[in-house]
Motif scaffolding. Structure first.
Motif, mmCIF file in Angstrom:
data_model
loop_
_atom_site.group_PDB
_atom_site.id
_atom_site.type_symbol
_atom_site.label_atom_id
_atom_site.label_comp_id
_atom_site.label_asym_id
_atom_site.label_seq_id
_atom_site.Cartn_x
_atom_site.Cartn_y
_atom_site.Cartn_z
ATOM 1 N N VAL A 239 -5.787 -0.264 -1.762
ATOM 2 C CA VAL A 239 -7.090 0.125 -2.298
ATOM 3 C C VAL A 239 -8.157 -0.884 -1.903
ATOM 4 O O VAL A 239 -9.273 -0.514 -1.508
ATOM 5 N N ALA A 240 -7.817 -2.168 -2.008
ATOM 6 C CA ALA A 240 -8.787 -3.198 -1.614
ATOM 7 C C ALA A 240 -9.163 -3.052 -0.147
ATOM 8 O O ALA A 240 -10.344 -3.141 0.216
ATOM 9 N N GLY A 241 -8.180 -2.814 0.709
ATOM 10 C CA GLY A 241 -8.463 -2.661 2.131
ATOM 11 C C GLY A 241 -9.324 -1.451 2.425
ATOM 12 O O GLY A 241 -10.250 -1.522 3.244
ATOM 13 N N VAL A 242 -9.038 -0.339 1.774
ATOM 14 C CA VAL A 242 -9.816 0.879 1.994
ATOM 15 C C VAL A 242 -11.278 0.686 1.581
ATOM 16 O O VAL A 242 -12.202 1.192 2.226
ATOM 17 N N LEU A 243 -11.493 -0.092 0.515
ATOM 18 C CA LEU A 243 -12.846 -0.323 0.011
ATOM 19 C C LEU A 243 -13.547 -1.502 0.689
ATOM 20 O O LEU A 243 -14.663 -1.858 0.302
ATOM 21 N N GLY A 247 -7.173 -7.547 0.714
ATOM 22 C CA GLY A 247 -5.979 -7.051 0.055
ATOM 23 C C GLY A 247 -5.066 -8.147 -0.454
ATOM 24 O O GLY A 247 -4.418 -7.990 -1.497
ATOM 25 N N PHE A 248 -4.999 -9.268 0.255
ATOM 26 C CA PHE A 248 -4.120 -10.355 -0.176
ATOM 27 C C PHE A 248 -4.629 -10.991 -1.466
ATOM 28 O O PHE A 248 -3.844 -11.315 -2.361
ATOM 29 N N LEU A 249 -5.938 -11.169 -1.561
ATOM 30 C CA LEU A 249 -6.508 -11.684 -2.803
ATOM 31 C C LEU A 249 -6.248 -10.707 -3.944
ATOM 32 O O LEU A 249 -5.925 -11.119 -5.068
ATOM 33 N N ALA A 250 -6.384 -9.415 -3.667
ATOM 34 C CA ALA A 250 -6.133 -8.396 -4.688
ATOM 35 C C ALA A 250 -4.698 -8.459 -5.196
ATOM 36 O O ALA A 250 -4.451 -8.340 -6.400
ATOM 37 N N CYS A 251 -3.730 -8.651 -4.300
ATOM 38 C CA CYS A 251 -2.323 -8.740 -4.708
ATOM 39 C C CYS A 251 -2.080 -9.925 -5.620
ATOM 40 O O CYS A 251 -1.402 -9.810 -6.652
ATOM 41 N N TYR A 252 -2.628 -11.079 -5.258
ATOM 42 C CA TYR A 252 -2.399 -12.286 -6.058
ATOM 43 C C TYR A 252 -3.047 -12.162 -7.433
ATOM 44 O O TYR A 252 -2.435 -12.487 -8.452
ATOM 45 N N ILE A 253 -4.283 -11.664 -7.475
ATOM 46 C CA ILE A 253 -4.974 -11.521 -8.759
ATOM 47 C C ILE A 253 -4.303 -10.448 -9.607
ATOM 48 O O ILE A 253 -4.189 -10.593 -10.836
ATOM 49 N N ALA A 254 -3.854 -9.360 -8.986
ATOM 50 C CA ALA A 254 -3.146 -8.325 -9.733
ATOM 51 C C ALA A 254 -1.909 -8.901 -10.410
ATOM 52 O O ALA A 254 -1.616 -8.589 -11.581
ATOM 53 N N GLY A 255 -1.168 -9.741 -9.700
ATOM 54 C CA GLY A 255 0.009 -10.372 -10.292
ATOM 55 C C GLY A 255 -0.347 -11.281 -11.449
ATOM 56 O O GLY A 255 0.306 -11.272 -12.494
#
Length: 400
Positions: A239-243, A247-255
């Motif tokens: 989702v982060a990449g599409v927007l 995406g890597f920052l999104a994965c870490y923060i999501a965790g």
């Protein structure tokens, strides 16, 4: 292309995974990061080694590396004890952004001066090796039995978990400047702000949504919650990449966000994601080791040692001391240890495949230099981390 039966393929793959884990465990016994054992076996199994496996698909390796990093970062965030480390968030963010840029700049200057690189080639090389590896650092510390001072441990954990997005952005910026005539560095600033802000927002949304979904949806089969956790990591990145976000920052923060909330089977999901992250590391390092031709490494020994020295002795210490100067809680001993704890790992090697895939001139030499730097810095810094922490008085023995 030779064909293999499914049975033979699975047997060979299973054997490689087992041998890779054993090689990683063996290297850890000598105080070396497990990644050295993983990569060493990959090199032995490759076309230059006795294994004779010919693997030179950099696009596939890059895709595999990105997928593995998604789960490694998500698991790292999930295991982060945010309440314990949040007071270190500001210095960690400064190190993960300004520190990465400073390191990349110093290495770029060193490459221009010592290796006769062009400014953009130097910037590309510096960007590729600018980020540190949390898994390598803490694997060494755990094996040494070291009880590191809480603020130093929290700083290293947060910085190494969050500095990959900046390095990835810098590599993308370098490739853009090298491939698009007339591109301006200033034009990249809005893109950087967009990537980081969107990545952070998406990561927070996915991290908050995962516990909410698991609380609201009563799954009759417990294993389905593990599937949901896999989907969460993929959605954060996708989702982060599409927007247009990172995406890597999104994965870490999501965790991290998910880890701060309570939800059904949280412990089971955390253990599952930890195992998945280890599998991702094994597969990624094995694949990256297969890409390397050991016969080519002697050709980059001199430039590799020069870049390693510039990174370990100048770039990393300078960035740490400058970035932590405003934070009075860190004395010179803590800064020196954080400087020495900047081990490199999978991310620089994965990033080194990007120039090759993009067809940049001299990309293969950059890949070999980066691989050499990761190996040498791990061999030198890994075994000495525990010793240095004790010499600097940063080892806190448990009371009683």
């Amino acid at each position: 292309m030779p064909s293999y039966s499914p049975e033979l393929f699975l047997f060979g793959l299973g054997l490689l995974l087992v041998l890779t884990v054993l090689a990683g465990s063996l290297s850890s016994r000598f105080g070396l990061p497990a990644l050295l054992g993983f990569m060493a076996l990959g090199m032995l199994a490759g076309s230059d080694g006795p294994g004779g496996i010919r693997f030179n698909d950099y696009m596939l390796a890059q895709t595999l590396g990105v997928l593995c990093l998604v789960f490694i970062l998500f698991s790292g965030g999930l295991d982060t004890q945010w309440r314990a480390v949040r007071r270190m968030a500001l210095p960690a963010v400064v190190l993960a952004t300004a520190g990465v840029m400073l390191s990349a700049g110093v290495v770029a200057l060193a490459a221009m001066w010592l290796l006769d690189f062009s400014p953009l080639q130097g910037f590309l090389l510096g960007s590729v090796i600018a980020s540190t590896d949390a898994a390598a650092v803490f694997a060494v510390l755990r094996h040494s039995g070291l009880s590191l001072r809480d603020d130093v441990r929290s700083l290293i954990e947060l910085e190494s978990g969050s500095n990959d997005p900046m390095a990835i952005f810098l590599v993308g910026a370098a490739l853009l400047l090298m491939s698009v005539a007339g591109a301006s560095p200033l034009s990249l600033v809005p893109d950087f702000l967009l990537q980081m802000s969107v990545g952070a927002v998406v990561g927070f949304g996915v991290g908050a949504g995962l516990p909410l979904l698991l609380r609201r949806v009563h799954l009759n089969v417990g294993g389905l919650s593990l599937v949901i956790s896999i989907a969460a990591a993929m959605l954060a990145y996708g989702v982060a990449g599409v927007l247009g976000g990172n995406g890597f920052l999104a994965c870490y923060i999501a965790g991290i966000v998910a880890g701060t909330r309570e939800f059904p089977q949280k412990r089971t999901i955390s253990l599952f994601q930890d195992g998945l992250a280890w599998l991702a590391q094994v597969v990624m390092f094995l694949a990256l080791g297969l890409l390397v031709y050991p016969a080519q490494l002697p050709d980059v020994t001199v430039p590799g040692l020069a870049v390693t020295a510039a990174l370990m002795l100048v770039a990393r210490p300078l960035s740490v001391f400058l970035c932590l100067a405003p934070f009075r809680g860190f004395d010179w001993r803590a800064k020196l240890f954080v400087s020495w704890a900047g081990l490199r790992g999978a991310v620089p090697i994965v990033l080194a495949t990007f120039p090759i895939v993009a067809g940049i001139e001299g990309a293969q030499a950059i890949f070999n230099i980066v691989f050499f730097v990761v190996l040498v810095s791990s061999v030198i810094q890994g075994p000495t981390l525990g010793w240095l922490a004790r010499r600097l008085g940063l080892d806190e023995k448990p009371a009683g």
